[in-house]
Scaffold this active site. Sequence first.
Site, PDB file in Angstrom:
ATOM      1  CD  GLU A 117      -3.073  -1.041   2.150  1.00  0.00           C
ATOM      2  OE1 GLU A 117      -4.230  -1.368   1.829  1.00  0.00           O
ATOM      3  OE2 GLU A 117      -2.765  -0.679   3.294  1.00  0.00           O
ATOM      4  CB  CYS A 133       0.084   7.106  11.230  1.00  0.00           C
ATOM      5  SG  CYS A 133       1.575   6.536  12.037  1.00  0.00           S
TER       6      CYS A 133
END
Length: 393
Positions: free
Chosen positions: A115, A370
């Site tokens: 990703e 995150c």
Amino acid sequence: MSVKAPITQDVVTIPRKLPEGRINLVGLTRDRMREVLIDHGTPEKQAKMRVGQIWQWIYQWGVRDFEAMTNLAKAYRAQLAEHFTIEIPEVITRLVSEDGTRKYLVRIAGGHEVEVVYIPEEDRGTLCISSQVGCTLTCSFCHTGTQKLVRNLTAAEIVGQVMMARDDLGEWPVPGAPKDETRLLSNIVLMGMGEPLYNFDNVRDAMKIAMDPEGIQLSRRRITLSTSGVVPEIARTAEEIGCLLAISFHATTDEVRDVLVPINKRWNIEELLSALAAYPKVSNSERITFEYVMLDGVNDSDADAHRLLDHIRRYKIPAKINLIPFNEWPGAPYKRSSNNRIRAFANIIYQAGYAAPIRKTRGDDIMAACGQLKSATERARKSKKQIEAETGL
């Protein structure tokens, strides 16, 4: 007996070799590109010049078709097309968050997936790239850490993420057009899947390409490498890459950090701080960023804030502390600290004279924030023989 994190890994890097046997020029160093050009018919005396021309077409203009390289003779273009290719990772899915964040699932050799996240801001555009398929570090707060490590990415697959994003953003300049100083993709952070310093050579080669003044042209001050603390490679990063450094710190005692960031069992806080203290001088960096995820009742007390300051002062490390509200994911064992607690923690650090920005959560609605990255199709670790069979090597 404590468990030691590995210094090296039982993991292979798969070169990008296409079924028809053509060599991918993406990711090769200038010296290596010169070698393969000579091996396939380019006169040795011309090779350095040809590398410069091809390099600019690939990395400055984003050209993938040799036929479009119009400053090369037609016969030479045909010769290049016969022996070489220009390939980058394939985009499988592209999700766009309400805040403009883009998350790409890209496929690489062997059918594996990683990703990549693009985060637009008013004054910059940051691309968060991956260095491994999965991760070996099993940080307990990180979604990627729940995915088994499969393999390292090649230099081509790493820099190819940058090229892919420039494709999607339409940011390749047009030869002969007026130069536009505005860049949609202005910064790179190695904060995606994997531990970059466990794939040092490929990360270094990819970032050298990104920084090349005749190519993608990103300043080393625009590239930040984040590590969990692979101490022996920190000095190499300063010497051989010279980019900005961020450390996934997240705890102020070895007892807590051993759980949150298990590599701490191999290189503890004192060893890590000692390595960090030398980094700014060698790399000519102004400061090191300490990343600190805020976990309710785990690492967010006033005492933690004061201990963090003590660590930084004791080793005289020029530092900025990024406070990261925990981004929850399915099955996560932690909760995010309250906004009031995060602000109180930040205020202690700020009053001591250090920058302590609270990171704004971006892309959490598409699991792009995150600590949330993880391949949609998870692969277990494979043997070298299995991977070679998949990729036709």
